[in-house]
Design a protein around this motif. Structure first.
Motif, PDB file in Angstrom:
ATOM      1  N   VAL A 155       0.844  -1.184   0.000  1.00 42.11           N
ATOM      2  CA  VAL A 155       0.000   0.000   0.000  1.00 42.11           C
ATOM      3  C   VAL A 155       0.883   1.239   0.000  1.00 42.11           C
ATOM      4  CG1 VAL A 155      -1.968  -1.081   1.153  1.00 42.11           C
ATOM      5  CG2 VAL A 155      -0.173  -0.024   2.529  1.00 42.11           C
ATOM      6  N   VAL A 156       0.343   2.325  -0.526  1.00 40.29           N
ATOM      7  CA  VAL A 156       1.011   3.616  -0.487  1.00 40.29           C
ATOM      8  C   VAL A 156       0.045   4.633   0.114  1.00 40.29           C
ATOM      9  CG1 VAL A 156       2.387   3.081  -2.525  1.00 40.29           C
ATOM     10  CG2 VAL A 156       0.263   4.385  -2.781  1.00 40.29           C
ATOM     11  N   VAL A 157       0.597   5.678   0.747  1.00 43.16           N
ATOM     12  CA  VAL A 157      -0.223   6.795   1.208  1.00 43.16           C
ATOM     13  C   VAL A 157       0.180   8.056   0.471  1.00 43.16           C
ATOM     14  CG1 VAL A 157      -0.785   5.873   3.487  1.00 43.16           C
ATOM     15  CG2 VAL A 157       1.331   7.187   3.180  1.00 43.16           C
ATOM     16  N   ARG A 158      -0.757   9.017   0.484  1.00 47.62           N
ATOM     17  CA  ARG A 158      -0.557  10.274  -0.223  1.00 47.62           C
ATOM     18  C   ARG A 158      -0.825  11.426   0.722  1.00 47.62           C
ATOM     19  NH1 ARG A 158      -3.515   7.502  -5.334  1.00 47.62           N
ATOM     20  NH2 ARG A 158      -1.632   7.117  -6.572  1.00 47.62           N
ATOM     21  N   ARG A 190      -6.333   9.217  -0.265  1.00 48.88           N
ATOM     22  CA  ARG A 190      -5.364   9.128   0.825  1.00 48.88           C
ATOM     23  C   ARG A 190      -4.507   7.879   0.753  1.00 48.88           C
ATOM     24  NH1 ARG A 190      -8.077  13.929   1.216  1.00 48.88           N
ATOM     25  NH2 ARG A 190      -7.822  14.888   3.272  1.00 48.88           N
ATOM     26  N   ILE A 191      -5.021   6.769   0.227  1.00 49.37           N
ATOM     27  CA  ILE A 191      -4.319   5.490   0.280  1.00 49.37           C
ATOM     28  C   ILE A 191      -4.682   4.658  -0.935  1.00 49.37           C
ATOM     29  CG2 ILE A 191      -6.168   4.435   1.680  1.00 49.37           C
ATOM     30  CD1 ILE A 191      -3.926   2.842   3.133  1.00 49.37           C
ATOM     31  N   ALA A 192      -3.739   3.853  -1.396  1.00 44.99           N
ATOM     32  CA  ALA A 192      -3.962   3.011  -2.572  1.00 44.99           C
ATOM     33  C   ALA A 192      -3.164   1.723  -2.440  1.00 44.99           C
ATOM     34  CB  ALA A 192      -3.557   3.745  -3.849  1.00 44.99           C
ATOM     35  N   ALA A 210      -8.809  -3.950   3.730  1.00 42.52           N
ATOM     36  CA  ALA A 210      -9.494  -5.132   3.219  1.00 42.52           C
ATOM     37  C   ALA A 210     -10.329  -4.729   2.020  1.00 42.52           C
ATOM     38  CB  ALA A 210     -10.387  -5.772   4.283  1.00 42.52           C
ATOM     39  N   HIS A 211     -10.295  -5.569   0.995  1.00 38.98           N
ATOM     40  CA  HIS A 211     -11.059  -5.321  -0.219  1.00 38.98           C
ATOM     41  C   HIS A 211     -10.688  -3.941  -0.782  1.00 38.98           C
ATOM     42  CE1 HIS A 211     -13.117  -8.963   0.830  1.00 38.98           C
ATOM     43  NE2 HIS A 211     -13.537  -8.434   1.983  1.00 38.98           N
ATOM     44  N   ARG A 212     -11.636  -3.035  -0.856  1.00 36.40           N
ATOM     45  CA  ARG A 212     -11.383  -1.737  -1.501  1.00 36.40           C
ATOM     46  C   ARG A 212     -11.371  -0.576  -0.507  1.00 36.40           C
ATOM     47  NH1 ARG A 212     -11.616  -1.903  -6.992  1.00 36.40           N
ATOM     48  NH2 ARG A 212     -12.401  -3.846  -7.921  1.00 36.40           N
ATOM     49  N   LEU A 216      -8.031   3.260  -2.645  1.00 35.06           N
ATOM     50  CA  LEU A 216      -8.899   2.686  -1.632  1.00 35.06           C
ATOM     51  C   LEU A 216      -9.706   3.796  -0.977  1.00 35.06           C
ATOM     52  CD1 LEU A 216      -6.331   0.286   0.100  1.00 35.06           C
ATOM     53  CD2 LEU A 216      -7.989  -0.308  -1.676  1.00 35.06           C
ATOM     54  N   SER A 217     -10.913   3.466  -0.538  1.00 29.47           N
ATOM     55  CA  SER A 217     -11.705   4.454   0.207  1.00 29.47           C
ATOM     56  C   SER A 217     -11.249   4.471   1.660  1.00 29.47           C
ATOM     57  CB  SER A 217     -13.192   4.115   0.112  1.00 29.47           C
ATOM     58  OG  SER A 217     -13.461   2.847   0.701  1.00 29.47           O
TER      59      SER A 217
END
Length: 352
Positions: free
Chosen positions: A66-69, A78-80, A133-135, A95-96
Protein backbone atom coordinates in the motif's frame (compact mmCIF):
# COMPACT_ATOMS: atom_id res chain seq x y z
CA UNK A 1 26.21 4.99 -6.97
CA UNK A 2 27.71 4.23 -3.63
CA UNK A 3 27.32 0.69 -2.30
CA UNK A 4 27.62 -0.59 1.21
CA UNK A 5 30.59 -2.51 2.46
CA UNK A 6 29.85 -5.78 4.32
CA UNK A 7 31.45 -4.45 7.51
CA UNK A 8 29.01 -1.54 7.70
CA UNK A 9 25.98 -3.68 8.56
CA UNK A 10 27.38 -4.90 11.87
CA UNK A 11 25.50 -3.80 14.97
CA UNK A 12 27.87 -1.49 16.79
CA UNK A 13 27.48 -1.03 20.49
CA UNK A 14 24.13 -2.81 20.90
CA UNK A 15 25.17 -6.43 20.54
CA UNK A 16 24.09 -8.93 17.89
CA UNK A 17 21.36 -10.30 20.13
CA UNK A 18 19.60 -6.96 20.00
CA UNK A 19 19.39 -6.80 16.21
CA UNK A 20 15.87 -6.49 14.83
CA UNK A 21 14.24 -8.90 12.38
CA UNK A 22 11.38 -7.78 10.16
CA UNK A 23 8.57 -10.14 9.32
CA UNK A 24 7.08 -8.27 6.37
CA UNK A 25 7.22 -9.71 2.87
CA UNK A 26 6.95 -8.83 -0.78
CA UNK A 27 8.70 -8.96 -4.13
CA UNK A 28 10.09 -6.36 -6.50
CA UNK A 29 8.58 -3.64 -8.67
CA UNK A 30 11.18 -3.47 -11.43
CA UNK A 31 11.62 -4.53 -15.03
CA UNK A 32 15.38 -4.13 -14.71
CA UNK A 33 17.12 -2.92 -11.60
CA UNK A 34 17.53 0.84 -11.73
CA UNK A 35 14.50 1.60 -13.93
CA UNK A 36 11.97 4.19 -12.78
CA UNK A 37 8.27 3.56 -13.41
CA UNK A 38 6.07 6.66 -13.67
CA UNK A 39 2.83 5.76 -11.86
CA UNK A 40 0.93 9.02 -11.39
CA UNK A 41 0.46 12.50 -12.85
CA UNK A 42 0.08 15.76 -10.98
CA UNK A 43 0.13 16.99 -7.40
CA UNK A 44 -2.44 14.61 -5.94
CA UNK A 45 -0.72 11.42 -7.17
CA UNK A 46 2.45 11.74 -5.08
CA UNK A 47 3.64 8.80 -2.95
CA UNK A 48 4.60 9.91 0.56
CA UNK A 49 4.87 6.46 2.17
CA UNK A 50 4.95 2.79 1.18
CA UNK A 51 4.68 -0.55 2.99
CA UNK A 52 4.51 -4.19 1.99
CA UNK A 53 1.44 -6.24 2.91
CA UNK A 54 3.30 -9.08 4.64
CA UNK A 55 2.90 -11.70 1.92
CA UNK A 56 6.05 -13.15 0.37
CA UNK A 57 6.12 -13.29 -3.41
CA UNK A 58 9.87 -13.26 -3.82
CA UNK A 59 9.79 -16.43 -5.91
CA UNK A 60 8.14 -14.58 -8.80
CA UNK A 61 9.20 -11.03 -7.98
CA UNK A 62 5.69 -9.71 -7.35
CA UNK A 63 5.11 -6.75 -5.04
CA UNK A 64 1.88 -6.31 -3.09
CA UNK A 65 1.59 -3.35 -0.73
CA UNK A 66 0.00 0.00 0.00
CA UNK A 67 1.01 3.62 -0.49
CA UNK A 68 -0.22 6.80 1.21
CA UNK A 69 -0.56 10.27 -0.22
CA UNK A 70 -0.18 13.66 1.45
CA UNK A 71 -3.43 15.05 0.10
CA UNK A 72 -5.35 17.53 2.23
CA UNK A 73 -8.74 18.22 0.64
CA UNK A 74 -11.95 16.16 0.90
CA UNK A 75 -12.41 13.91 -2.11
CA UNK A 76 -8.67 13.48 -2.71
CA UNK A 77 -7.25 9.98 -2.38
CA UNK A 78 -5.36 9.13 0.82
CA UNK A 79 -4.32 5.49 0.28
CA UNK A 80 -3.96 3.01 -2.57
CA UNK A 81 -2.91 -0.57 -3.17
CA UNK A 82 0.21 -1.09 -5.25
CA UNK A 83 0.74 -4.25 -7.29
CA UNK A 84 3.79 -4.78 -9.47
CA UNK A 85 5.18 -7.69 -11.43
CA UNK A 86 8.56 -7.87 -13.18
CA UNK A 87 8.45 -6.31 -16.61
CA UNK A 88 5.08 -4.63 -16.04
CA UNK A 89 4.14 -1.12 -15.02
CA UNK A 90 3.00 -1.11 -11.37
CA UNK A 91 -0.73 -0.78 -10.84
CA UNK A 92 -2.16 1.53 -8.16
CA UNK A 93 -5.75 1.02 -7.05
CA UNK A 94 -7.25 3.80 -4.88
CA UNK A 95 -8.90 2.69 -1.63
CA UNK A 96 -11.71 4.45 0.21
CA UNK A 97 -10.88 5.81 3.66
CA UNK A 98 -13.42 4.93 6.35
CA UNK A 99 -13.08 6.92 9.56
CA UNK A 100 -11.65 10.29 10.62
CA UNK A 101 -10.21 11.85 7.48
CA UNK A 102 -6.47 12.54 7.80
CA UNK A 103 -4.67 15.57 6.45
CA UNK A 104 -1.19 15.18 4.97
CA UNK A 105 -0.39 11.48 5.46
CA UNK A 106 3.39 11.14 5.19
CA UNK A 107 4.33 7.60 6.25
CA UNK A 108 3.01 4.07 6.64
CA UNK A 109 4.27 0.71 7.88
CA UNK A 110 2.74 -2.70 8.42
CA UNK A 111 1.92 -3.97 11.91
CA UNK A 112 4.02 -7.16 12.19
CA UNK A 113 1.89 -10.23 12.89
CA UNK A 114 -1.44 -8.53 12.11
CA UNK A 115 -2.52 -9.28 8.52
CA UNK A 116 -3.94 -6.24 6.78
CA UNK A 117 -3.11 -3.82 9.62
CA UNK A 118 -0.96 -0.74 9.15
CA UNK A 119 -0.04 2.41 10.99
CA UNK A 120 -0.19 5.59 8.89
CA UNK A 121 1.20 8.88 10.19
CA UNK A 122 0.18 12.45 9.38
CA UNK A 123 2.72 15.24 9.39
CA UNK A 124 1.35 16.83 12.57
CA UNK A 125 1.99 13.63 14.55
CA UNK A 126 -1.43 11.95 14.49
CA UNK A 127 -1.26 8.21 13.87
CA UNK A 128 -3.99 6.04 12.34
CA UNK A 129 -4.08 2.28 12.88
CA UNK A 130 -6.03 0.96 9.93
CA UNK A 131 -7.33 -2.34 8.57
CA UNK A 132 -7.05 -2.71 4.80
CA UNK A 133 -9.49 -5.13 3.22
CA UNK A 134 -11.06 -5.32 -0.22
CA UNK A 135 -11.38 -1.74 -1.50
CA UNK A 136 -11.18 0.22 1.76
CA UNK A 137 -8.98 1.23 4.68
CA UNK A 138 -10.92 1.35 7.95
CA UNK A 139 -9.61 3.33 10.93
CA UNK A 140 -9.36 1.12 14.04
CA UNK A 141 -7.98 3.80 16.33
CA UNK A 142 -5.98 7.01 16.36
CA UNK A 143 -3.16 8.25 18.58
CA UNK A 144 -0.71 11.10 19.03
CA UNK A 145 3.06 10.70 18.99
CA UNK A 146 4.70 11.34 22.37
CA UNK A 147 7.14 14.20 22.79
CA UNK A 148 5.84 16.48 20.06
CA UNK A 149 7.41 19.91 20.36
CA UNK A 150 8.45 22.99 18.45
CA UNK A 151 11.70 23.44 16.55
CA UNK A 152 13.99 20.42 16.65
CA UNK A 153 11.62 18.50 18.91
CA UNK A 154 13.60 19.22 22.06
CA UNK A 155 12.51 22.36 23.92
CA UNK A 156 15.75 22.33 25.97
CA UNK A 157 18.12 22.81 23.04
CA UNK A 158 19.39 26.35 22.26
CA UNK A 159 18.32 26.34 18.60
CA UNK A 160 14.73 25.36 19.33
CA UNK A 161 12.06 27.58 17.73
CA UNK A 162 8.30 27.74 17.86
CA UNK A 163 8.02 25.95 14.53
CA UNK A 164 6.18 22.66 15.19
CA UNK A 165 7.57 19.26 14.33
CA UNK A 166 6.75 18.03 10.83
CA UNK A 167 6.88 14.24 10.58
CA UNK A 168 7.49 12.36 7.33
CA UNK A 169 8.58 8.96 8.62
CA UNK A 170 7.41 6.08 10.82
CA UNK A 171 8.51 2.44 11.04
CA UNK A 172 7.52 -0.62 13.09
CA UNK A 173 9.51 -3.79 13.64
CA UNK A 174 9.65 -6.83 15.89
CA UNK A 175 12.95 -7.85 17.54
CA UNK A 176 14.39 -11.25 16.76
CA UNK A 177 13.40 -14.04 19.17
CA UNK A 178 17.02 -14.25 20.32
CA UNK A 179 17.13 -10.62 21.44
CA UNK A 180 16.49 -9.60 25.07
CA UNK A 181 13.02 -8.28 24.21
CA UNK A 182 12.15 -10.67 21.42
CA UNK A 183 10.47 -13.60 23.09
CA UNK A 184 7.19 -11.90 24.01
CA UNK A 185 6.48 -10.28 20.67
CA UNK A 186 7.34 -6.70 21.61
CA UNK A 187 7.29 -4.08 18.86
CA UNK A 188 9.57 -1.08 18.39
CA UNK A 189 8.50 2.13 16.69
CA UNK A 190 10.90 4.64 15.16
CA UNK A 191 9.90 8.04 13.80
CA UNK A 192 11.49 11.40 13.00
CA UNK A 193 10.67 15.00 12.25
CA UNK A 194 11.93 15.89 8.80
CA UNK A 195 14.34 18.66 9.76
CA UNK A 196 14.59 21.75 7.61
CA UNK A 197 16.34 25.09 7.06
CA UNK A 198 19.72 23.81 8.19
CA UNK A 199 18.16 22.08 11.22
CA UNK A 200 18.93 18.36 11.74
CA UNK A 201 16.25 15.75 12.24
CA UNK A 202 15.48 14.22 15.64
CA UNK A 203 15.09 10.43 15.52
CA UNK A 204 12.91 8.83 18.19
CA UNK A 205 12.55 5.17 19.21
CA UNK A 206 10.22 3.51 21.73
CA UNK A 207 8.40 0.27 22.40
CA UNK A 208 4.94 0.22 20.84
CA UNK A 209 1.93 -1.53 22.37
CA UNK A 210 -1.52 -2.12 20.94
CA UNK A 211 -4.65 -2.68 23.02
CA UNK A 212 -4.35 -6.04 24.77
CA UNK A 213 -7.52 -7.40 23.19
CA UNK A 214 -6.43 -6.45 19.66
CA UNK A 215 -2.66 -6.96 19.70
CA UNK A 216 -1.35 -9.55 17.21
CA UNK A 217 0.89 -10.95 19.92
CA UNK A 218 1.81 -9.96 23.46
CA UNK A 219 3.18 -6.69 22.15
CA UNK A 220 5.00 -4.28 24.37
CA UNK A 221 5.91 -6.73 27.15
CA UNK A 222 5.90 -5.37 30.67
CA UNK A 223 5.09 -1.67 30.63
CA UNK A 224 7.27 0.66 32.64
CA UNK A 225 6.55 3.81 34.60
CA UNK A 226 7.73 5.71 31.52
CA UNK A 227 4.88 4.45 29.31
CA UNK A 228 3.04 7.11 27.29
CA UNK A 229 -0.64 6.35 26.59
CA UNK A 230 -1.20 7.77 23.12
CA UNK A 231 -4.95 7.30 22.67
CA UNK A 232 -7.41 4.44 22.17
CA UNK A 233 -5.14 2.04 24.05
CA UNK A 234 -2.02 2.58 21.92
CA UNK A 235 0.97 2.99 24.25
CA UNK A 236 4.58 4.04 23.69
CA UNK A 237 7.38 3.18 26.11
CA UNK A 238 10.19 5.47 27.15
CA UNK A 239 11.36 7.52 24.16
CA UNK A 240 15.03 7.56 23.20
CA UNK A 241 16.23 10.31 20.84
CA UNK A 242 19.19 11.07 18.61
CA UNK A 243 19.87 13.87 16.17
CA UNK A 244 21.03 13.28 12.62
CA UNK A 245 21.93 15.50 9.69
CA UNK A 246 21.69 14.07 6.19
CA UNK A 247 25.06 13.82 4.41
CA UNK A 248 23.31 14.25 1.03
CA UNK A 249 21.89 16.17 -0.84
CA UNK A 250 23.98 19.30 -0.41
CA UNK A 251 22.52 22.47 1.02
CA UNK A 252 19.65 22.27 3.51
CA UNK A 253 17.77 19.06 2.74
CA UNK A 254 14.96 17.55 4.73
CA UNK A 255 17.11 15.13 6.69
CA UNK A 256 14.33 12.52 7.14
CA UNK A 257 11.81 12.11 4.32
CA UNK A 258 11.14 8.47 5.29
CA UNK A 259 12.80 5.68 7.24
CA UNK A 260 12.68 1.92 7.56
CA UNK A 261 14.42 -0.70 9.73
CA UNK A 262 16.27 -3.53 7.97
CA UNK A 263 16.46 -7.14 9.14
CA UNK A 264 19.75 -6.43 10.93
CA UNK A 265 18.35 -3.44 12.82
CA UNK A 266 19.99 -0.89 10.56
CA UNK A 267 18.12 2.38 10.22
CA UNK A 268 17.79 3.53 6.61
CA UNK A 269 16.71 7.15 6.19
CA UNK A 270 15.67 9.06 3.09
CA UNK A 271 16.56 12.72 2.57
CA UNK A 272 15.49 15.23 -0.06
CA UNK A 273 15.60 18.81 -1.24
CA UNK A 274 12.29 20.51 -2.01
CA UNK A 275 12.76 23.91 -3.69
CA UNK A 276 9.15 24.11 -4.94
CA UNK A 277 6.42 22.35 -6.90
CA UNK A 278 8.53 22.20 -10.05
CA UNK A 279 11.84 21.19 -8.47
CA UNK A 280 14.55 20.55 -9.35
CA UNK A 281 14.55 17.75 -6.79
CA UNK A 282 17.40 15.66 -5.42
CA UNK A 283 17.30 12.92 -2.83
CA UNK A 284 19.15 10.01 -1.33
CA UNK A 285 19.11 7.23 1.25
CA UNK A 286 21.70 6.95 4.01
CA UNK A 287 22.48 4.75 7.01
CA UNK A 288 21.73 6.60 10.25
CA UNK A 289 22.81 3.81 12.64
CA UNK A 290 20.96 0.96 14.35
CA UNK A 291 17.96 0.52 16.64
CA UNK A 292 16.90 -2.15 19.13
CA UNK A 293 14.81 -2.90 22.19
CA UNK A 294 16.69 -3.78 25.35
CA UNK A 295 15.53 -6.31 27.94
CA UNK A 296 13.45 -3.65 29.69
CA UNK A 297 11.59 -2.90 26.44
CA UNK A 298 13.24 0.46 25.98
CA UNK A 299 13.92 1.54 22.42
CA UNK A 300 17.53 2.46 21.74
CA UNK A 301 19.17 4.31 18.85
CA UNK A 302 22.87 3.87 18.16
CA UNK A 303 23.30 6.84 15.84
CA UNK A 304 26.08 6.80 13.26
CA UNK A 305 28.76 9.39 13.95
CA UNK A 306 29.23 9.87 10.22
CA UNK A 307 26.08 8.77 8.35
CA UNK A 308 26.91 7.01 5.08
CA UNK A 309 25.25 7.82 1.78
CA UNK A 310 23.98 4.58 0.20
CA UNK A 311 22.08 5.78 -2.89
CA UNK A 312 21.52 9.06 -4.75
CA UNK A 313 18.40 9.88 -6.76
CA UNK A 314 18.94 13.06 -8.81
CA UNK A 315 15.81 14.56 -10.31
CA UNK A 316 13.40 12.91 -7.87
CA UNK A 317 12.06 13.60 -4.39
CA UNK A 318 12.05 10.23 -2.62
CA UNK A 319 9.53 10.27 0.23
CA UNK A 320 8.72 6.55 0.48
CA UNK A 321 10.98 3.62 1.32
CA UNK A 322 10.44 -0.04 2.19
CA UNK A 323 12.67 -3.12 2.40
CA UNK A 324 11.90 -6.47 0.79
CA UNK A 325 12.23 -9.29 3.35
CA UNK A 326 14.77 -12.02 2.74
CA UNK A 327 16.50 -9.77 0.22
CA UNK A 328 18.89 -6.84 0.00
CA UNK A 329 16.42 -4.96 -2.22
CA UNK A 330 14.29 -1.91 -1.44
CA UNK A 331 11.41 -0.18 -3.18
CA UNK A 332 11.39 3.63 -3.20
CA UNK A 333 8.59 5.97 -4.23
CA UNK A 334 8.55 9.67 -5.05
CA UNK A 335 6.38 12.71 -4.55
CA UNK A 336 7.63 14.86 -7.40
CA UNK A 337 4.81 17.40 -6.94
CA UNK A 338 3.67 18.67 -10.38
CA UNK A 339 5.64 15.87 -12.06
CA UNK A 340 3.62 13.17 -10.25
CA UNK A 341 5.07 9.99 -8.79
CA UNK A 342 7.44 7.17 -9.71
CA UNK A 343 8.72 3.95 -8.13
CA UNK A 344 11.80 1.83 -8.57
CA UNK A 345 13.59 -1.10 -6.98
CA UNK A 346 17.14 -0.74 -5.68
CA UNK A 347 19.43 -3.73 -5.18
CA UNK A 348 21.91 -3.72 -2.30
CA UNK A 349 20.16 -1.10 -0.20
CA UNK A 350 18.72 -3.35 2.53
CA UNK A 351 20.69 -5.80 4.63
CA UNK A 352 19.68 -9.48 4.60
Amino acid sequence: MERRSPSRIRLAGLGAAAALALTAGTGTAQAADGDWYHVGDGMTSGISGIATDGTHHGHDGTLHGVVVRDNKKPGENRIARITARPGEKPRLTPLSWKGPLPTDLEAIDRVPGAPGQYVALASAGTGYRIQVAHRSARVLDTFELPGKAGGDGNPDTPDNTDKPDNYESFALARPAASSPAGEDGALIAVWADRGDDGRPSTLRAASFSLPDDEAPARTGGSRTDHAHPAGDGVTFGEVHTARVRAPYPAGDPRSASDLKITGSGELLVGSATDPGDDGPFDSGVYSAGHVALDGAHTGRIEAAEHPEVLERFPGHKVEALTCLPGSDKAVVGTDDENAGSSVKTVTGLCAR
